[in-house]
Structures are given as structure tokens and as C-alpha cells.
Design an enzyme around this catalytic site. Structure first.
Site, short mmCIF file in Angstrom:
data_model
loop_
_atom_site.label_atom_id
_atom_site.label_comp_id
_atom_site.label_asym_id
_atom_site.label_seq_id
_atom_site.Cartn_x
_atom_site.Cartn_y
_atom_site.Cartn_z
N ASN A 9 -1.68 7.75 58.09
CA ASN A 9 -1.26 6.87 57.00
C ASN A 9 -2.53 6.21 56.44
O ASN A 9 -3.06 5.28 57.05
CB ASN A 9 -0.29 5.81 57.56
N LYS A 11 -2.86 4.41 53.94
CA LYS A 11 -2.60 3.12 53.30
C LYS A 11 -3.35 3.03 51.96
O LYS A 11 -3.52 4.04 51.28
CB LYS A 11 -2.94 1.96 54.23
N HIS A 94 7.99 1.45 56.30
CA HIS A 94 6.83 0.95 57.07
C HIS A 94 6.91 -0.58 57.11
O HIS A 94 7.34 -1.21 56.14
CB HIS A 94 5.54 1.42 56.40
N GLU A 96 4.75 -2.76 56.69
CA GLU A 96 4.05 -3.42 55.59
C GLU A 96 4.91 -3.43 54.32
O GLU A 96 4.84 -4.37 53.52
CB GLU A 96 2.68 -2.73 55.35
N GLY A 172 -2.70 -2.25 63.34
CA GLY A 172 -3.97 -2.76 62.79
C GLY A 172 -4.57 -3.91 63.58
O GLY A 172 -5.51 -4.55 63.10
N SER A 212 -2.32 0.98 66.49
CA SER A 212 -3.64 1.00 67.13
C SER A 212 -3.83 2.18 68.08
O SER A 212 -4.43 2.03 69.15
CB SER A 212 -3.91 -0.34 67.84
C1 PEP Z 1 0.35 2.18 60.69
O1 PEP Z 1 0.12 1.38 59.81
O2 PEP Z 1 1.28 2.98 60.59
C2 PEP Z 1 -0.50 2.15 61.88
C3 PEP Z 1 -0.07 2.72 62.96
O3 PEP Z 1 -1.71 1.50 61.75
P1 PEP Z 1 -2.87 1.39 62.85
O4 PEP Z 1 -3.01 2.74 63.51
O5 PEP Z 1 -4.09 1.00 62.09
O6 PEP Z 1 -2.44 0.35 63.83
#
Ligand code: PEP
Length: 249
Positions: A9, A11, A94, A96, A172, A212
Site C-alpha cells: 500500500n 499510500k 483502510h 486511514e 506506521g 509495521s
Molecule cells: C498499512 O497502512 O496498511 C500498513 C500496514 O502500514 P505500515 O506497514 O506502514 O504499518
């Protein structure tokens, strides 16, 4: 047999040129270890990234779609428009989107249906915030998101959905769910799916972990019986990290 999937992703990152470069590198390095790799790019990258893909294991996806079919919705991009670029996946719900753009379960459910109607595979995101985990209601929260987002689908449509469990406190933040926390929730999700659609459907549902995930912890997470891959944010922006995760199976 359910599919193993690692979806990146991106983003709101990467200019067009940077995105093409990243996609080219991933395309070059993508092998055939049975893992489906999905690049979920910003809308503006879709067509160009599609043109870089030559490997059978590599697929294209978007990060969102509109909750309406077409018309006067300035700034929105419909599922049909996404599909017309050659994309085959779309991330829906998601955290976000749920938090910053106030997408509720009903909106997410509409988007899932529009994705399916346009032959896109929805990667349906669910997951609890920290406070919900701390107060011990995380299982209920995720169960409800899945019920409201997916459980009015007919079985043949549900069979096309990929679920991503993404604890919001892990996205994140650098804090990854432990292997045990991930397996526990994935198993709960699979059992919940089995109650609604039966054991066979549950066994065939790919459930990805997100939050993460990095090359250093992907192997342990993916070794769990109910973790079928990952939805990757930050680590999908560098080919070496992303491919390190793909190759962690
Ligand atoms: C995500 O936003 O789907 C995600 C898993 O982000 P990150 O890997 O940066 O935690």
C-alpha cells in the site's frame, strides 16, 4: 487452497516517475514462489504501473474506490474506472479512510459491492484501535466490522474477498502485533467466517496481516497457520524491503 498474498500500500507516496521506477524494480525481482504480489498505487500511477508489469505473480491494485457508480462526485474514482486501467484489486475500508475520511461500515459495505460488481478483488481492512484492545473489546470490534462490511454478501461473492487484519495501533508506528496476537485474531476471523459461510469458505479465505510488517518480522508472522500474507505500508516503498517480505514465506 487459499492464496498467499503480499500487497503493498503505497499510500500518498511517490511521484509518477518514482512509482514507475519502484514498480520496474519489483517487476524485475519478482519470482515465482507461489506468492501473489499486489502493488496498490495511487490512482495516477495505475495505468503506467500496469504497463511495467510483465511477471505473472505481479498484480495491480488501487487503495480506495468511490461509493457511487458514476456521476457528479468531484474528485472521486469509481470501481469501473479503476478496473479499466487493468487493476484487479482494491483496498477497501483502510483505517486511514475510516478515521480521516469518516468512512463508516455502511460506506465500506457499498464499496465492497461496487468493487465486486466491477471484477475487482476487495482487500477488506479491519482492526481495532489501541484503546479498544486495552479495554478488551478488540475481538468484538473486528467481528462487527466483518459482519457489517461483508456478511450480507452471497457466498459466491464472499469467496472473492481478501481480508486484511490491521490493528490500528500497529500501522506506521513501528509496533508490530506479536505473532501470537496476529494468529489469535486471524483464527477468530476465520472461525467467524466459518460460522457464516461454512468451513470450506473459511479455509479458502486469505487473511493478511498489516501493521509495521518488515523483512525482519514477516517470516515469523507468515509462519502462523492463519496468516496468509501481509498488507504492507512503509516497507512497500523500497523494493528491497518489500521483496524481503515477499520472500519471507
Ligand atoms: C498499512 O497502512 O496498511 C500498513 C500496514 O502500514 P505500515 O506497514 O506502514 O504499518
Amino acid at each position: 487452497m487459499r492464496k498467499k498474498i503480499v500487497a503493498g500500500n503505497w499510500k500518498m507516496n511517490k511521484t509518477l516517475a518514482e512509482g514507475i521506477e519502484l514498480a520496474k524494480t519489483i517487476n524485475r525481482q519478482a519470482g515465482d514462489n507461489g506468492v501473489i504480489i499486489v502493488l496498490c498505487t495511487p490512482f495516477i500511477h495505475l495505468t503506467e504501473v500496469r504497463n511495467t508489469i510483465t511477471k505473472d505473480s505481479l498484480y495491480l491494485g488501487a487503495q480506495n474506490c468511490a461509493a457511487e457508480t458514476s456521476g457528479a462526485y468531484t474528485g472521486e474514482v469509481s470501481a469501473a474506472m479503476i478496473r479499466s486501467t487493468g487493476a484487479e484489486y482494491v483496498i477497501i475500508g483502510h483505517s486511514e479512510r475510516r478515521i480521516y475520511y469518516h468512512e463508516d461500515d455502511a460506506t465500506v459495505n457499498k464499496k465492497v459491492k461496487l468493487a465486486l460488481a466491477n471484477e475487482l478483488t476487495p482487500i477488506f481492512c479491519c482492526g481495532e484501535v489501541l484503546q479498544e484492545r486495552q479495554s478488551g473489546i478488540h475481538f468484538d470490534v473486528v467481528r462487527k466490522q466483518i459482519e457489517k462490511g461483508l456478511f450480507d454478501l452471497p457466498a459466491e461473492d464472499f469467496a472473492k474477498v481478501v481480508i486484511a487484519y490491521e490493528p490500528v495501533w500497529a500501522i506506521g508506528t513501528g509496533v508490530t502485533a506479536t505473532s501470537q496476537q496476529a494468529q489469535e485474531m486471524h483464527n477468530l476471523i476465520r472461525e467467524h467466517v466459518a460460522e457464516k459461510y461454512g468451513n470450506q469458505a473459511a479455509n479458502n479465505t486469505s487473511i493478511l496481516y498489516g501493521g509495521s510488517c518488515k523483512p525482519s518480522n514477516a517470516g515469523e508472522l507468515f509462519a502462523n497457520p492463519d496468516v496468509d500474507g501481509g498488507l504492507i505500508g512503509g516497507a512497500s516503498l523500497t523494493a528491497s524491503d518489500f521483496m524481503g517480505i515477499v520472500n519471507a514465506f
